[in-house]
Design an enzyme around this catalytic site. Structure first.
Site, PDB file in Angstrom:
ATOM      1  N   ASP A 263       0.822  -1.207   0.000  1.00  0.00           N
ATOM      2  CA  ASP A 263       0.000   0.000   0.000  1.00  0.00           C
ATOM      3  C   ASP A 263       0.856   1.256   0.000  1.00  0.00           C
ATOM      4  O   ASP A 263       1.832   1.369   0.751  1.00  0.00           O
ATOM      5  CB  ASP A 263      -0.892  -0.021   1.252  1.00  0.00           C
ATOM      6  CG  ASP A 263      -1.746   1.216   1.383  1.00  0.00           C
ATOM      7  OD1 ASP A 263      -2.643   1.399   0.550  1.00  0.00           O
ATOM      8  OD2 ASP A 263      -1.484   2.014   2.303  1.00  0.00           O
ATOM      9  N   GLU A 298       1.340  -0.017  -4.964  1.00  0.00           N
ATOM     10  CA  GLU A 298       0.531   1.179  -5.171  1.00  0.00           C
ATOM     11  C   GLU A 298       1.482   2.357  -4.994  1.00  0.00           C
ATOM     12  O   GLU A 298       2.088   2.506  -3.923  1.00  0.00           O
ATOM     13  CB  GLU A 298      -0.618   1.284  -4.177  1.00  0.00           C
ATOM     14  CG  GLU A 298      -1.457   2.537  -4.422  1.00  0.00           C
ATOM     15  CD  GLU A 298      -2.340   2.925  -3.254  1.00  0.00           C
ATOM     16  OE1 GLU A 298      -3.314   3.661  -3.478  1.00  0.00           O
ATOM     17  OE2 GLU A 298      -2.047   2.524  -2.109  1.00  0.00           O
TER      18      GLU A 298
END
Length: 605
Positions: A263, A298
């Site tokens: 993330d 990401e």
């Protein structure tokens, strides 16, 4: 088959008992709290406390008393049966009998990812509930499930990005063995399993590291969540890095998952000579020889440097990045929205989409309007399509809307049909957001559960409403009150999928279309993408049409899409493998593409 990851942290079952280890460099005194008794933990140097107790066993409850006062859970706890502030439980990972000993994973080019939030993917909201749906996902054409973060979070409901104990799969969904059964069953069906992990911050409730390891964080780096994690500190950086490196290996080895999604890596701030991301991929590659392990980023900075390919075109480090630019291009075209980051794509959405399809990033160092025209991105045209995970929706793009609307709530179904084909048949790695395959009616809303901390609940509730006050639909206080309360259980319940509706119109037709497209992808697209990548290119026949070509050693794939007035296209060489139903022929083979139609053509080398 038995599996366990050995690490210097936490509770480890050994022949002479259970070894407990805690890194507590800023604590004066530490005692082990074990099944109602307390035992001083001696210093072991460099901030470590270690103690082995013969009477401890799997199932024992334990924690650490810091400076004679606060009792905290193990930061490397394998299970928290009583939530983030309760005692940890000793787990013997080697007790689970795996049946997937021959499983080595699947090639990355075969990936069709299904992103799912365990708590709302099924009415049960458990690992077992999701396991019962895996055969349906396999039959759909999915080859991998990606689970939103599982790290233990405060309360019984959360997206997972507020986790504070990254080694403990949250008890709201079941036990660690329940999660292992889900993974074992997925492998039996030929499905890969990826887990989303968060290495850039800890959640706002239940993080006790500040009580005994203040140097785990640093004021030198500031993030949206406060002081940064100390990946590069001279005194603490090695232990901090190892905490997360072992966490990645723990999921890959002890739980036998096939990959990880990292993330918001742009918020992992590290001035070391070797950035944490580089060490992370190198350590994982070295530890998993002979396995197909896939690492997904990401990264809002769109740094192509992390996606480079090595020998045979295989990922040298990380496998792919979420392709936000491609999503934004499709979204602006489908909805006409131009607020927030969509503003940077609204000026010429077809051109941005075409470049994303052909080259990966729409912005490759150009000024980005949403960032006050600061440059964004790096050149990416040399990377193969498999370096990008594409989507029309994901948990962020749906859940960060005030009302959690899915794209099927916002876009015309016929337009969405073109986008669905343009996404699933393009050679990038496609990812579906749970329920998207049948245009699920349930929204996906933002929800948390920080009770009994009503002050934090109130702050989240008011912050959520304040976040959307700049939008006309929620510009005054009364309108803002219509935004669902993220702390209410009803908000969570509304987000749960209704699997029964997938067999009813209009959902059934969408499910049939998605299934057919994925079968076509498997038969026609995947064989091309497994051959050597030779490059992509695009042209714009006019400002409202795109023509993209991808070249591989074994052939070429071409996608033409028209979003405006009728486009006349000479019959292209090769074989038309998909075409919009509204397209029509004219004359000696010309094809007319009305607005919002397109086609895919394949040429075999």
């Amino acid at each position: 088959m038995r599996r366990a990851h050995s690490m210097p942290f936490g509770a480890q079952v050994e022949p002479e008992g259970v070894r407990f280890a805690l890194w507590a460099p800023t604590a004066r005194d530490v005692a082990l709290v074990l099944d109602g008794t307390e035992h001083p933990m001696p210093e072991a140097g460099e901030g470590w406390r270690r103690l082995t107790r013969a009477e401890a066993r799997p199932g024992s409850r334990y924690g650490f008393r810091i400076d004679g006062n606060l009792v905290v859970p193990d930061p490397a706890s394998r299970f928290q049966p009583e939530d983030v502030s309760g005692l940890s439980e000793v787990i013997d990972p080697s007790a689970f009998p795996w049946s997937d000993g021959s499983w080595r994973g699947r090639p990355w080019e075969e990936a069709v990812i299904y992103e799912a939030h365990v708590g709302t993917a099924t009415p049960e909201g458990t690992y077992a509930g999701l396991a019962a749906k895996l055969e349906e996902l396999r039959d759909l054409g999915v080859t991998a499930i990606e689970l939103l973060p599982l790290a233990d979070f405060k309360g019984s409901r959360n997206w997972g990005y507020d986790g504070v104990l990254p080694y403990a799969p949250d008890s709201a969904y079941g036990t660690p063995d329940d999660l292992k059964r889900l993974i074992d069953h997925a492998h039996a069906l030929g499905l890969m399993v990826f887990i989303d992990v968060v290495y850039n911050h800890f959640g706002p409730a239940g993080n006790y590291l500040h009580a005994y390891a203040k140097t785990f964080f640093t004021e030198r780096h500031q993030t949206p969540w406060g002081a940064g994690i100390n990946f590069d500190g001279q005194e603490s950086g090695r232990v901090v890095r190892d905490f997360f490196l072992h966490n990645a290996l723990y999921w890959l080895e002890e739980f036998h998952v096939d990959g990880l999604r990292f993330d918001a890596v742009h918020a992992i701030l590290d001035d070391s000579e070797t950035h944490f991301l580089a060490e992370l991929s190198a350590r994982i590659r070295a530890a998993t020889p002979g396995r197909e392990v896939h690492l997904i980023l990401e990264n809002e900075a769109n740094q192509a440097r992390w996606l480079e390919r090595g020998e045979g075109g295989r990922a040298a480090g990380h496998s792919a990045q979420w392709a936000d630019d491609l999503h934004h291009g499709w979204h602006v075209l489908l909805t006409g929205e131009d607020a927030g980051y969509y503003e940077s794509f609204a000026d010429k959405p077809v051109a941005h989409l075409a470049r994303s399809l052909a080259e990966g990033f729409a912005y490759q160092g150009e000024p980005f309007p949403t960032l006050d025209n600061h440059p964004r991105g790096e050149p990416s045209g040399h990377l193969p399509p498999s370096a990008f995970v594409t989507f029309l929706q994901n948990h962020d793009q749906v859940g960060n809307r005030a009302m959690g609307e899915r794209l099927s709530h916002l876009a015309d179904p016929q337009r969405l049909a073109l986008a669905r084909a343009g996404w699933l048949l393009a050679p990038q790695i496609p990812m579906l957001w749970m329920g998207e395959e049948w245009s699920a009616s349930a929204p996906f809303l933002f929800f948390v559960d920080f009770a009994p901390d009503e002050e934090l609940n109130r702050a989240v509730r008011e912050g959520r409403r304040r976040e959307f006050r700049s939008f006309a639909a929620f510009s005054d206080e009364e309108k803002a009150k219509t935004i669902p309360d993220p702390t209410a259980e009803e908000t969570f319940r509304r987000s749960t999928l209704d699997w029964a509706e997938r067999t009813r119109p209009p959902h059934r037709a969408v499910l049939e279309d998605t299934t057919a497209l994925l079968a076509l992808r498997r038969a026609e697209i995947v064989p091309l993408t497994k051959s050597e990548w030779l490059g992509g290119a695009f042209t714009l026949p006019n400002p409202e049409a795109l023509d993209v070509t991808w070249r591989f050693r074994d052939g070429r794939l071409r996608f033409v899409a028209n979003f405006g007035a009728d486009l006349t296209l000479p019959l292209p060489p090769g074989r038309v493998i998909w075409i919009s139903p509204a397209a029509r022929s004219q004359g000696e083979g010309d094809i007319i593409l009305p607005a919002w139609t397109g086609l895919f053509v394949k040429e075999v080398a």
